[in-house]
Design a protein around this motif. Structure first.
Motif, PDB file in Angstrom:
ATOM      1  N   VAL A 390       0.833  -1.210   0.000  1.00 24.12           N
ATOM      2  CA  VAL A 390       0.000   0.000   0.000  1.00 24.12           C
ATOM      3  C   VAL A 390       0.864   1.256   0.000  1.00 24.12           C
ATOM      4  N   THR A 391       1.925   1.245   0.800  1.00 28.26           N
ATOM      5  CA  THR A 391       2.752   2.450   0.859  1.00 28.26           C
ATOM      6  C   THR A 391       3.587   2.611  -0.415  1.00 28.26           C
ATOM      7  N   ALA A 392       4.274   1.556  -0.822  1.00 23.86           N
ATOM      8  CA  ALA A 392       5.202   1.693  -1.952  1.00 23.86           C
ATOM      9  C   ALA A 392       4.468   1.911  -3.276  1.00 23.86           C
ATOM     10  N   GLN A 393       3.320   1.248  -3.433  1.00 28.80           N
ATOM     11  CA  GLN A 393       2.672   1.320  -4.745  1.00 28.80           C
ATOM     12  C   GLN A 393       1.617   2.405  -4.827  1.00 28.80           C
ATOM     13  N   PHE A 394       1.116   2.835  -3.696  1.00 25.45           N
ATOM     14  CA  PHE A 394       0.018   3.794  -3.754  1.00 25.45           C
ATOM     15  C   PHE A 394       0.297   5.096  -2.997  1.00 25.45           C
TER      16      PHE A 394
END
Ligand code: PHE
Length: 455
Positions: A390-394
């Motif tokens: 969630v953090t890295a991709q969004f």
């Protein structure tokens, strides 16, 4: 007078402290367990070159934008963004970027502290000789055993979180200032010792071949995306650290050159880490891996099977802890500062609350690792990979994109020019063009690609 000015921060006196603080934030687990593996996996030299291009064309301009907002607004992410919006007569809705950055920091931290806790545990194991002459299978079992024991993990990660919270508690001048002046030299020294050890005991030729030979066959379009994503993560863009540290920087520093120095330093550390790890891994005929498999299985096995490996292995894991500490503090400080400014809390209260929240979330991460099978409702993943994805991709790309639009398209250029007056006109135009066109396009590409083929 805005809150940003009312709660005016007492900053650092020297530009070096600012550069060291940003460096300590940039150098982290990403340098140690991701970069070198990605380089080897995605084509060697062409990947390294692409990463450097992405770093300077996308990540550096974004970090400069964060620092500009911080040094203009002189506050935490939310207060600084509000000040900047007001000055350019924009909607205060832009402060949402600040809140989003805080959320991103907390979510990254909740799995980051788990890994840092493992590293602390491993420093102890190494020193106690647990891996001396152990077979690869035994080392692997040891790691699985740790994962199956939430209490032991909680113990180590709490210790790490306490350490990080301690530095944040002492404030920016004393706590953070002290940490970075200690951490960065210690980091460089430990890494130098380890590279030398690896030179003497490892297979340098195989490592060089893995990291730097040109393997066009592995250099796919996906490699470019991976390089870009890693460039953003490794510089620490997107959690408001640039804004917070920019607020503490002494007035009128050459922001562009300072951030570029940080980027160069960060890359050097990543390359050196590769040269410290892979020669030993190859000398022991282990397959290269990434993430937990690399740091907590291949590396301990490799150190456990060379002379004096216990001592150097312990040094290695302490290096991981110190690197993670600088990053953890960089994620905590913006959130703490924001709560202090927006809710008028005292530093102690804010630190306690944020640390408590991260602690609870990390508890969830640890428990989900043990019961990974039972979390099918999370698309077959545990909380660890969920927060990571969630953090890295969004979230990180979203914060980066909004920052680029806000600073590149909405803030008044005269204001930006004042903040960057130490840089040449050419630098300024180039930076603004990159921020307006290249950075948003590149980030949208990452987000789109992740939507189409996640992972
Ligand atoms: N840059 C750090 C690393 O490479 C991670 C980080 C992300 C730190 C975001 C601060 C902010 O591990």
């Amino acid at each position: 007078m805005s809150i940003a000015r009312a709660g005016a921060v007492q900053g650092w006196n020297s530009r070096t402290t600012f550069v060291l603080a940003l460096s300590a934030s940039a150098v982290g687990l990403g340098n140690l367990w991701r970069f070198s593996y990605l380089a080897g996996e995605y084509g060697g030299a062409p990947f390294v070159v692409t990463y450097i291009v992405c770093l300077f064309l996308v990540a550096v301009p974004l970090m400069v934008a964060e620092v500009v907002v911080g040094s203009h607004g002189r506050g935490g992410p939310v207060a600084a963004l509000r000040w900047a919006s007001d000055r350019s007569l924009l909607s205060r809705g832009w402060t949402a970027i600040g809140w989003l950055a805080c959320l991103t920091g907390v979510l990254i931290l909740s799995y980051y502290v788990v890994v840092a806790g493992w590293a602390l545990a491993y420093a102890r194991y190494m020193q106690a000789g647990v891996f001396s002459a152990a077979s690869a299978a035994v080392v692997g079992e040891q790691f699985s055993a740790l994962l199956a024991e939430p209490l032991r993990q909680v113990y180590w990660q709490s210790l790490f979180l306490l350490l990080a919270a301690g530095f944040v508690l002492f404030g920016v001048r004393r706590g953070l200032g002290l940490l970075v002046w200690l951490a960065v030299p210690v980091l460089i020294t430990m890494l130098a010792v380890l590279v030398k050890f690896s030179f003497d005991n490892g297979d340098m030729v195989a490592a060089r071949e893995f990291l730097f030979s040109v393997k066009w066959i592995d250099f796919s379009p996906r490699a470019v995306l991976v390089a870009l994503g890693h460039a953003l993560f490794t510089l620490g863009v997107g959690v408001g650290a640039g804004i917070s540290y920019g607020a503490y920087a002494p007035g009128r520093i050459p922001i562009g050159r300072s951030v570029m120095a940080v980027a160069v330093f960060d890359t050097m550390i990543a390359l050196l880490a590769g040269l410290a790890i892979f020669p030993l891994v190859f000398a022991n005929n282990m397959a290269p891996a990434m993430g937990p498999g690399l740091l907590f299985v291949s590396v301990p096995y490799a150190f456990g099977n060379v002379a004096q490996g216990e001592l150097f292995g312990a040094v290695f894991f302490l290096l991981v802890v110190v690197a993670a500490l600088g990053s953890a503090v960089a994620m905590l400080e913006p959130v703490v500062r924001t709560l202090m400014q927006q809710l008028r809390w005292r530093r102690v209260t804010a630190v306690l609350l944020v640390t408590g929240l991260v602690w609870l979330l990390s508890l969830g991460v640890v428990l989900s690792l043990r019961t990974a099978e039972s979390t099918a409702w999370l698309a077959n993943s545990n909380l660890f990979s969920f927060f990571d994805a969630v953090t890295a991709q969004f979230l990180l790309p979203l914060v980066a994109l909004s920052t680029a639009v806000f600073v590149g398209w909405r803030l008044r250029p005269e204001i930006l020019r004042v903040e960057l007056y130490r840089e040449s006109a050419l630098f300024f135009s180039l930076w603004r063009a990159l921020l307006r066109y290249i950075a948003p396009a590149a980030i949208m590409l990452i987000m789109l690609a992740n939507l189409v083929t996640p992972g």
